[in-house]
Enzyme design. Structure first.
Site, PDB file in Angstrom:
ATOM      1  CG  HIS A 257      -6.108  -6.068   1.300  1.00 12.39           C
ATOM      2  ND1 HIS A 257      -7.040  -5.316   1.991  1.00 12.39           N
ATOM      3  CD2 HIS A 257      -4.930  -5.913   1.959  1.00 12.39           C
ATOM      4  CE1 HIS A 257      -6.443  -4.755   3.036  1.00 12.39           C
ATOM      5  NE2 HIS A 257      -5.169  -5.089   3.029  1.00 12.39           N
TER       6      HIS A 257
ATOM      7  CG  HIS B 109      -1.764  -1.201   1.354  1.00 12.30           C
ATOM      8  ND1 HIS B 109      -2.589  -1.632   0.356  1.00 12.30           N
ATOM      9  CD2 HIS B 109      -1.875  -2.104   2.356  1.00 12.30           C
ATOM     10  CE1 HIS B 109      -3.200  -2.746   0.746  1.00 12.30           C
ATOM     11  NE2 HIS B 109      -2.766  -3.052   1.944  1.00 12.30           N
TER      12      HIS B 109
END
Length: 578
Positions: free
Chosen positions: A220, A57
């Site tokens: 995700h 991320h």
């Protein structure tokens, strides 16, 4: 075929941290033992802000360590929360006497591992608190805000918490501030799914096509809550804005901070087009833009999409929001002088793990196992199980990618590699409980929810067979029954919730019902029961994990955790036969 600019996949996070800290040596030091990074010039005598989460991320979370932001961050593996020990080690290294504040996204693995580290720190007399970012309005209804995921809203909250800490506020005061302001952030994300478009097509060709979008996507790789076709960027922004405004307490003349966040593979041109439409909509509703930003701050490895976040800012909080903050990846209202703040200290040396090495042939004397199993036989059976799970890494990750983040096989394999090394050091003088302790310790260190759950299973097993040098079938049945009870207590899942419980429960029940029979027979029956439970998960809607956000989309998909449990019982049965 290599599709990423990496070296050894299992060390990509360590190498990322080494590169990031190496690029900005005046700002950062690496923790010498675990995957953590610390701001060199963190102030003493204040509440320490520690953030963290899975890798993939970036620049979240490591890019938000710096002046007026977080003091330290811990990285898990790709899309996988850091383990509890790593969190503890980094927080302990950063702590300066005024307490620790953990700030992280509202995901099960993060919550369990941060909670475990928090408990350990409190036992040492250190004041610790936490706040879970929960800004994703697409992930749960307003009546269940506590279940919402944290996506990009943390960008606002890092600034506020960092400034409040630097201002000398106490831990309880900062927590109260975050509880209030965290409920004034609303976000939603979307990603394009037809990513392999031919870039040689003309602009006119692209403009004539509709784009397939997953709306309400997580960070995700999960599917969104809605699949839709769009003909324009404005159409998507209108939908996102409308959903936020239907819930948000934002009226005419309110002031908002706007963030258009790229997920990793979207152009600045597209981000600008999105912001243009958001600005039109806000101005049309008479809402004032107090501050605006657009960039890739909280990415999803390679997702072609963005998230939109609105933060309703009050006059009271502006003094914290406007405080200078700086990191190489994120800065706000910082002068050149402030940018130079804190350039000193040498980088700490980093310890690297040894090579994984060879995996492992059973070392014990192989005799026919009937009613009892010795410590060495039990160890060898668990080594065989570990080897089989390592071999299923790709399959388990593929299953998990359907409605999860695709890392389950990676996590299980990493844990089993670590456990195998520990089990190989055990000798005949030790007991079966030591085998289970080695498995528990190794699995706890992989991070994520999986690490906690499998660690819990083997920890309960170790306690159940404590002191025994030989296990009979009744001991074995009781061991798995207590493991099931501990798992259900830890994760709160029941049969029918589409989790690993759906395979472990029937296997444990079968063992208990047949505990008078010999090992080959009871393991054969338990494997069949686990397989049936695993296959039944295809008919279930997920109630836990990331799959719970997908409702009917999870039907027809086999749960990866339940599959792992089946492979475990299959492996134990195979060991007796080979």
């Amino acid at each position: 075929m290599l599709r990423k600019l990496i070296n050894t996949p299992s060390y990509k996070v360590e190498e990322m941290l080494e590169g990031y800290a190496g690029a900005f040596p005046d700002f950062y030091e690496l923790h010498p033992q675990v995957k953590g990074i610390l701001y060199k010039n963190r102030r003493k005598g204040k509440v320490v802000l520690v953030c963290g989460g899975g890798a993939g991320h970036e620049p979240m979370s490591i890019g938000f360590v710096g002046q007026g932001l977080a003091d330290a961050a811990i990285c898990g593996n790709l899309y996988n929360s850091p383990d509890a020990d790593s969190i503890y080690q980094v927080a302990k290294a950063a702590e300066s006497g005024k307490g620790i504040l953990f700030l992280y996204g509202n995901y099960m693995g993060d919550k369990m591992n941060f909670d475990a580290a928090e408990k350990r720190l409190k036992a040492e007399g250190i004041a610790v608190g936490h706040f879970c970012v929960h800004d994703d309005i697409a992930s749960a209804p307003v009546t269940k805000k506590e279940e919402r995921r944290g996506i990009v809203g943390g960008v606002f909250l890092y600034r506020i918490a960092g400034a409040a800490s630097d201002a000398g506020m106490e831990l309880e005061e900062i927590l109260a501030l975050l509880e209030r302001e965290g409920n004034r952030v609303w976000s939603v994300g979307a990603a394009i799914t037809d990513r392999h478009r031919d870039i040689r097509k003309s602009a006119a060709d692209h403009n004539s096509e509709k784009v397939h979008v997953e709306y309400g996507i997580g960070l995700h790789g999960e599917c969104g809550i809605l699949s839709m076709e769009l003909s324009s960027a404005d159409e998507l922004v209108d939908k996102m804005y409308s959903q936020i405004m239907d819930e948000a307490d934002i009226q005419k003349d309110s002031e908002v901070c706007v963030l258009v966040n790229g997920l990793g593979s979207i152009s600045y041109m597209e981000l600008s087009i999105v912001f243009r439409r958001v600005k039109q909509l806000l101005e049309g509703d008479g809402i004032k833009i107090y501050d605006a930003d657009m960039d890739n701050y909280c990415s999803s490895y390679e997702a072609e999409g963005f998230s939109l976040a609105l933060f309703k800012i009050s006059d009271e909080i502006k003094k914290f929001y406007n405080a200078p903050c700086y990191s190489p990846c994120y800065h706000h209202r910082v002068t050149d002088r402030e940018r130079e703040y804190g350039r000193s200290m040498a980088v700490l040396p980093r310890k690297t793990e040894e090579s994984d090495g060879e995996f492992y042939k059973p070392a014990g004397e192989k005799t026919k196992i009937r009613n009892e199993i010795t410590m060495e036989q039990f160890r060898d059976m668990m080594l065989y199980m570990a080897k089989r799970l390592i071999g299923e890494e790709e399959y388990l990750s593929e299953l998990d990618s359907i409605f999860g983040d695709g890392d389950h096989g990676i996590c299980i394999a990493n844990g089993m590699r670590r456990a195998s090394k520990q089990m190989m050091t055990l000798t005949q003088e030790q007991k079966p409980e030591d085998v289970c302790e080695a498995l528990s310790t190794a699995m706890m260190l992989i991070g994520g929810a999986s690490g906690v759950f499998y660690g819990t299973i083997f920890k309960a097993a170790a306690r159940t067979i404590e002191g025994k040098r030989v296990l009979n079938t009744a001991d074995f049945a009781e061991m798995w029954g207590m493991s099931l009870a501990a798992l259900m207590e830890k994760g709160h899942a029941q049969k029918g919730d589409k989790t690993m419980v759906d395979a472990l429960a029937p296997a444990a029940e079968c063992l208990a019902e047949n505990k008078e029979k010999e090992f080959p027979e009871i393991l054969s029956l338990a494997e069949k029961a686990a397989k049936k439970g695993m296959l039944n998960t295809k008919k279930m809607a997920a109630k836990f994990g990331r799959g719970k956000f997908l409702t009917e989309k999870a039907y027809g998909c086999q749960d990866a955790g339940a599959t792992t449990i089946w492979i475990m019982f299959r492996s134990m049965r195979e060991y007796l036969e080979c």
